[in-house]
Each structure stands twice: as structure tokens, then as C-alpha cells.
Design an enzyme around this catalytic site. Sequence first.
Site, mmCIF file in Angstrom:
data_model
loop_
_atom_site.group_PDB
_atom_site.id
_atom_site.type_symbol
_atom_site.label_atom_id
_atom_site.label_comp_id
_atom_site.label_asym_id
_atom_site.label_seq_id
_atom_site.Cartn_x
_atom_site.Cartn_y
_atom_site.Cartn_z
ATOM 1 N N ALA A 149 25.787 52.086 27.950
ATOM 2 C CA ALA A 149 24.607 51.550 28.637
ATOM 3 C C ALA A 149 24.626 51.863 30.136
ATOM 4 O O ALA A 149 23.574 52.010 30.753
ATOM 5 C CB ALA A 149 24.493 50.050 28.396
ATOM 6 N N THR A 150 25.815 51.982 30.727
ATOM 7 C CA THR A 150 25.887 52.346 32.149
ATOM 8 C C THR A 150 25.228 53.700 32.376
ATOM 9 O O THR A 150 24.373 53.856 33.258
ATOM 10 C CB THR A 150 27.355 52.387 32.623
ATOM 11 O OG1 THR A 150 27.929 51.089 32.449
ATOM 12 C CG2 THR A 150 27.456 52.797 34.084
ATOM 13 N N GLN A 168 22.864 43.703 25.840
ATOM 14 C CA GLN A 168 23.282 42.418 25.263
ATOM 15 C C GLN A 168 22.358 41.961 24.135
ATOM 16 O O GLN A 168 22.670 40.977 23.452
ATOM 17 C CB GLN A 168 23.307 41.332 26.346
ATOM 18 C CG GLN A 168 24.353 41.535 27.418
ATOM 19 C CD GLN A 168 25.774 41.335 26.925
ATOM 20 O OE1 GLN A 168 26.020 40.730 25.885
ATOM 21 N NE2 GLN A 168 26.731 41.848 27.677
ATOM 22 N N SER A 175 24.288 49.871 23.840
ATOM 23 C CA SER A 175 25.663 50.330 23.768
ATOM 24 C C SER A 175 26.336 49.840 22.484
ATOM 25 O O SER A 175 26.058 48.734 22.015
ATOM 26 C CB SER A 175 26.398 49.764 24.986
ATOM 27 O OG SER A 175 27.697 50.260 25.046
ATOM 28 N N ALA A 176 27.242 50.656 21.932
ATOM 29 C CA ALA A 176 27.869 50.305 20.654
ATOM 30 C C ALA A 176 28.887 49.173 20.768
ATOM 31 O O ALA A 176 28.998 48.345 19.872
ATOM 32 C CB ALA A 176 28.549 51.535 20.052
ATOM 33 N N HIS A 177 29.625 49.136 21.887
ATOM 34 C CA HIS A 177 30.746 48.184 21.914
ATOM 35 C C HIS A 177 30.319 46.734 22.139
ATOM 36 O O HIS A 177 31.146 45.832 22.109
ATOM 37 C CB HIS A 177 31.820 48.615 22.927
ATOM 38 C CG HIS A 177 31.497 48.382 24.363
ATOM 39 N ND1 HIS A 177 31.988 47.296 25.052
ATOM 40 C CD2 HIS A 177 30.761 49.083 25.244
ATOM 41 C CE1 HIS A 177 31.558 47.360 26.306
ATOM 42 N NE2 HIS A 177 30.816 48.432 26.448
ATOM 43 N N CYS A 198 32.909 43.359 35.190
ATOM 44 C CA CYS A 198 33.067 44.315 36.288
ATOM 45 C C CYS A 198 33.398 43.611 37.603
ATOM 46 O O CYS A 198 33.911 44.218 38.523
ATOM 47 C CB CYS A 198 31.808 45.129 36.488
ATOM 48 S SG CYS A 198 30.850 45.321 35.008
HETATM 49 C C1 LIG Z 1 27.921 45.938 28.980
HETATM 50 C C2 LIG Z 1 26.645 46.123 29.704
HETATM 51 C C3 LIG Z 1 26.346 47.328 30.343
HETATM 52 C C4 LIG Z 1 27.324 48.482 30.396
HETATM 53 O O1 LIG Z 1 27.453 49.065 29.140
HETATM 54 P P1 LIG Z 1 28.615 50.138 28.869
HETATM 55 O O2 LIG Z 1 28.287 50.668 27.539
HETATM 56 O O3 LIG Z 1 29.893 49.369 28.918
HETATM 57 O O4 LIG Z 1 28.531 51.167 29.945
HETATM 58 C C5 LIG Z 1 25.148 47.439 30.992
HETATM 59 N N1 LIG Z 1 24.262 46.431 30.995
HETATM 60 C C6 LIG Z 1 24.508 45.264 30.397
HETATM 61 C C7 LIG Z 1 23.490 44.174 30.428
HETATM 62 C C8 LIG Z 1 25.712 45.062 29.734
HETATM 63 O O5 LIG Z 1 25.958 43.899 29.161
#
Ligand SMILES: *Cc1c(COP(=O)(O)O)cnc(C)c1O
Length: 390
Positions: free
Chosen positions: A76-77, A184, A204-206, A333
Site C-alpha cells: 500500500a505504501t 485497513q 495490501s496483502a499483509h 511506523c
Molecule cells: C499498512 C498500511 C499502509 C502501508 O502498507 P504496506 O503494504 O505495508 O506498504 C498504508 N496505509 C495504511 C492505512 C496502512 O494501514
Amino acid sequence: MPNIKFPIYLDNHATTPLDPRVLEEMMPYFTSDFGNAASMDHVYGAKASEAVERARERIGRTINARPEEIVFTSGATESDNLALLGISRQYADEGDHIITCVTEHTAILDTCKYLERAGKKVTYLPVDQFGLIDTEELEAAITDKTILISIMTANNEIGTVAPVKEIGKIAHEHNIIFHTDAAQAVGHIPIDVEEMNIDLMSFSAHKVNGPKGIGAIYVRRRNPKVKLSPIIFGGGHERGMRSGTLNVPGIVGFGKGLEIARREMEKDRMKFTKWTKQMFESFKKQLSDRVQLNGHPSKRLPHNLNVFFEGVESKALIPLVRNEVAISAGSACTSDLVEPSHVLMSLGFGESRAHSSVRFGLGRFNTDEEILYVIGKMPRAIKALESVNA
Ligand SMILES: *Cc1c(COP(=O)(O)O)cnc(C)c1O
């Protein structure tokens, strides 16, 4: 103790454990089916490519998008960076103004800061005490130079869920592209990019019991067709929007993770709603009115509980319970810093509340026994801290 794994993991907004069913589906793509999905000349490449396209379809189905609207990234970053930089470069002739909000993830805020240094204009909308923007303020902030509105679907610290459909409607009435960071939200609450007027979406997958290092951006192809200038150049993968050899096992795991999430969302939601209610009510009963909820009472992620424990420093409380409960004060972070969370500060309660709040992020593999343990443990730890300080 049966059904308890110590320390009990309640930091599922930072990351989630890999679902064993996801790992099982990924395994062959590390070993026998190792092909490059772009190698079309042999069966190794074909197998990898088929697996990628199956995952793309599963992911699209989860959010009511067509497979070709899913562009794979590293997470997601990267998707957030691609949305903001890609739109501001692609549509530079049409405008230079972006609207976002103060509670966004740093992947949005830091990219906006960079764009400001590069001469672009950014409006950071404030939020109310629940973490919601005012849609009238949003509309008032729009100028004829506004090219993008980026508002997160659900906040990673306090779990507040934004009125995404309404924001998207406002964006479209003004011919502005609407991006949302839904890292999220996807897999946790129903997301429909058509119904919710979403043009670009990071996820994002994780965060959905999938692997780390793989994510996607949804890019709308019709009504309107959104164009994204790339930020990574090379072999022209992902229709030129994101070059680089595809992470095939990651993509397979992402697809499986969302496929499971789609089927089990309602079951998990009921479980989380029950647990967060139990936890909050029990904390209140044991610690009386010194306990308050951060975020919105009903417009919130089911698996989030962010609690203000008045008079209790979270940086003292969290280490005290660390062998039994894995929790965090806020964003992964920024949790190393002594700086109070920008999200909690934006709610307007001041620094002491920001320093005395704890985030519980529940997950699929938590058990009733674990939740009961935490319900007993937290008030005991708080009382122990208070007797030391008294
Ligand atoms: C975790 C998160 C991200 C970052 O996602 P990554 O896949 O770890 O880079 C960005 N935005 C939100 C709202 C998140 O919770």
C-alpha cells in the site's frame, strides 16, 4: 493454557499472521512453478502467468473491479506513492492541487510533503473528535485546479471509517479523481469500487492474512478512465504502470488471502464486534470513567479498539504487559518515537490523551480465551502501575 498463544497478538493493524491456507497455495510457486509470468515461450512462464491472472480475478471480485483494473505493487505504501505522484504528473496540465486529510498514513502525508516541495498545492482537511472529515469543508476546499482527492477508507490507528461513497460522489460532481487508501478496509469491511465512486484504491496483502511485500492499486478503466504516470520504469509490466518482474508467490497469496477474507468477512466481523464490545465494557467496569474510546463509536473497523486510559502512560503500560500481550500505541511506523501520534493529536484532545492511548487490533486467529485473558490482564497492569506511581 489452552487456546492461548503468548504473547497474545493484538497488533493486527500493523500486520497479520499468514493464514496457513494462504501459505499452502503459495508453496508451489516458490519451488516447482517458479516461472517468470512474463515468459510466454514455455510452460513455466505460462503456469506463473495463469496463477497471476487467477489471483487478479479473485482480487477484482472482492472489490467489484474488473481484473484488468488491478495493478500489482509492493504494498500500500507504493500504491499510495503511485497514486499521488502518478496523478500529479499525468494531469499536471489540468491542475496542481490535491486534497487529503490530516489523519492519513505517512505514505500519503510524506508524499504530499514532497509534492509541496516540488511546487504543488495540498489541502489537509481537519477531522472532528471522532476522526471524520466534514464533507462540506471538502467541497469548499475544491478549486478549479484540484486534480485529486485522497481520503483513507479506514484509519489504521483509531479505525474510523470515512463516508467514502459520499466523498467519491462529491469528487465526481466536480470531475476530480478520487483515491482512497483502503489498506485497513479491504477484506475487513465490504468494498465496492463502483457503488462507492472510487477511482484509485491502495491495498495490501499483509493486512488480510496474506504475505508481506505485495499489494495493489485499483485503477478505474471506465467512467472515467484514469491514467497514471508510472513511478517505476522498465519492462512495461502491469500495462506500463508498474514495471518489474511480478512477485508470483506473493500475488498468489494475496489472491487466496482475499478470497478467504471475502468468504469469512461476516463471520469474523461478528466475532470481532463481540470481542471489542466485551473488552471495552469490561475495561470501563473495572476502571470506571477513566476509560474512553478513541475514534467513532459506530463508524469503525470491527477489529479495532483504541482506548484512552486516563492517567496511564502507554509507554509504561505496553512494556509492562509485553510478555503476555503484543499491543501498540499506534502506527507501527511511528511507535519508536516519543512524538504523540498525529492521528490522536488531530482529534483535538491534547497530548496527554495521545500519550495514554492503546490500540488493540484483533485478528482471525485470536480466541475467546485470549480475549478473556486480556480483559483480566490490562486492568491489573494499570492498577499495578498506579500503585507504583502513587
Ligand atoms: C499498512 C498500511 C499502509 C502501508 O502498507 P504496506 O503494504 O505495508 O506498504 C498504508 N496505509 C495504511 C492505512 C496502512 O494501514
